[in-house]
Scaffold this active site. Sequence first.
Site, mmCIF file in Angstrom:
data_model
loop_
_atom_site.group_PDB
_atom_site.id
_atom_site.type_symbol
_atom_site.label_atom_id
_atom_site.label_comp_id
_atom_site.label_asym_id
_atom_site.label_seq_id
_atom_site.Cartn_x
_atom_site.Cartn_y
_atom_site.Cartn_z
ATOM 1 N N THR A 5 0.771 -1.095 0.066
ATOM 2 C CA THR A 5 0.070 0.056 -0.046
ATOM 3 C C THR A 5 0.990 1.157 -0.096
ATOM 4 O OG1 THR A 5 -1.829 -1.021 0.927
ATOM 5 C CG2 THR A 5 -1.813 1.259 1.434
ATOM 6 N N THR A 57 1.637 -4.206 4.442
ATOM 7 C CA THR A 57 1.435 -4.386 5.752
ATOM 8 C C THR A 57 1.038 -6.049 5.783
ATOM 9 O OG1 THR A 57 -0.836 -3.591 5.810
ATOM 10 C CG2 THR A 57 0.987 -2.192 6.179
ATOM 11 N N ASP A 58 0.245 -6.563 4.864
ATOM 12 C CA ASP A 58 -0.460 -7.923 5.101
ATOM 13 C C ASP A 58 0.570 -8.871 5.713
ATOM 14 O OD1 ASP A 58 -2.707 -6.550 4.680
ATOM 15 O OD2 ASP A 58 -2.927 -7.639 2.410
ATOM 16 N N SER A 64 1.456 -7.485 -0.799
ATOM 17 C CA SER A 64 2.064 -8.569 -0.205
ATOM 18 C C SER A 64 0.989 -9.664 0.475
ATOM 19 C CB SER A 64 2.938 -7.719 1.220
ATOM 20 O OG SER A 64 1.662 -7.789 2.269
HETATM 21 N N1 ASP Z 1 -2.794 -5.599 0.841
HETATM 22 C C1 ASP Z 1 -1.763 -4.671 0.946
HETATM 23 C C2 ASP Z 1 -0.241 -5.300 0.997
HETATM 24 O O1 ASP Z 1 -0.150 -6.107 1.997
HETATM 25 C C3 ASP Z 1 -1.840 -3.876 2.494
HETATM 26 C C4 ASP Z 1 -0.942 -2.911 2.742
HETATM 27 O O2 ASP Z 1 0.148 -2.762 2.235
HETATM 28 O O3 ASP Z 1 -1.172 -2.327 3.857
HETATM 29 O O4 ASP Z 1 0.410 -5.151 0.184
#
Ligand code: ASP
Length: 335
Positions: free
Chosen positions: A19, A99-100, A66
């Site tokens: 993200t 973050t995932d 991710s």
């Molecule tokens: N779906 C995103 C990822 O993990 C979520 C994020 O980065 O906050 O790439």
Amino acid sequence: MEPIKTSNPRIAVLATGGTIAGQAGDASRTAGYKAGVVGVDKLLEAVPALSQVAQIHAEQIASIDSKDMSIALWIALSQRINALLAQDDVDGIVVTHGTDTLEETAYLLHLTVKSDKPVVLTAAMRPSTALSADGPLNLLNAVTVAAQKSAWKQGVLVAFNNQIHSARDVTKTSTYAVDAFRSPEVGALGWVQDGRVEFQRAAVRPHTTRTPFDAQGALPAVEIVTSYAGASRAAIDAFVAAGVKGIVIAGTGNGSVHATLQQALADARKQGVAVVRSSRVGSGHVMRNGAASDDALGSVSAGTLNPYKARVLLMLALAANITNPAAIQQTFDTY
Ligand code: ASP
């Protein structure tokens, strides 16, 4: 405490997507965007203050959400970090990530990076196009931490929302909040704000140069099965039939396992599959339960590792030919 400045630290920023590199149709959107779209050069351009903190060398390692992280990319990332840190002209690494699965990548690197130099992961909860995007400040703070002498020998760190966490402890605890990461029970290692970095504690378990692990080749297949009311043994049987080398149970409460799954795990053990019990609760530890199951079955307790991190450690242990239950338990008690 005054900030400790290294003269001209040279930091490599390795971008993988997420993200922090996300793009939405309009600035008011903080959901419904595409992750992993914006290139590392644009991420750096958005933070002019970086040039006052470090000399940056940037690499685009991947451009993914991710949630789609792969073992192959983990291995490539670990190898690239080790190659860069072996160079005299690299003082530290920052990895931008989604973050995932950040906590899984961070823990894999914590166990497989072979250097005392800082490695700091960061991310964002809002896409780069959003009003009040959190990525630029998180990136500046991550580079600030990576540029500090005090960040050496701390293992892999996560700089997020002004906090510094150990890769071993940190976990994502919110779906949308900007304050999305916690280190349950133990708390953050320290904080970073306005160029200042302060560590309040250190991780005590061995990491990086003090582990026998590396991510050189393919890692053995290890899957996670959750225990819950009315659970069936279908998933365990299917994983065993597919040839997995290990199963991590995300158990109820203190790592307890539904009787139906327990029977399936006993059968899996007879096929030589390693079994680790962790908890789906999200905080607290799982102790060996002795004769009730671990001794009889040859299963292992995960201690304070959540199921996703327990899977990372079990994969690395099996890859290092640590295969008997006592040796795997020793590994979980150590790292
Ligand atoms: N779906 C995103 C990822 O993990 C979520 C994020 O980065 O906050 O790439």
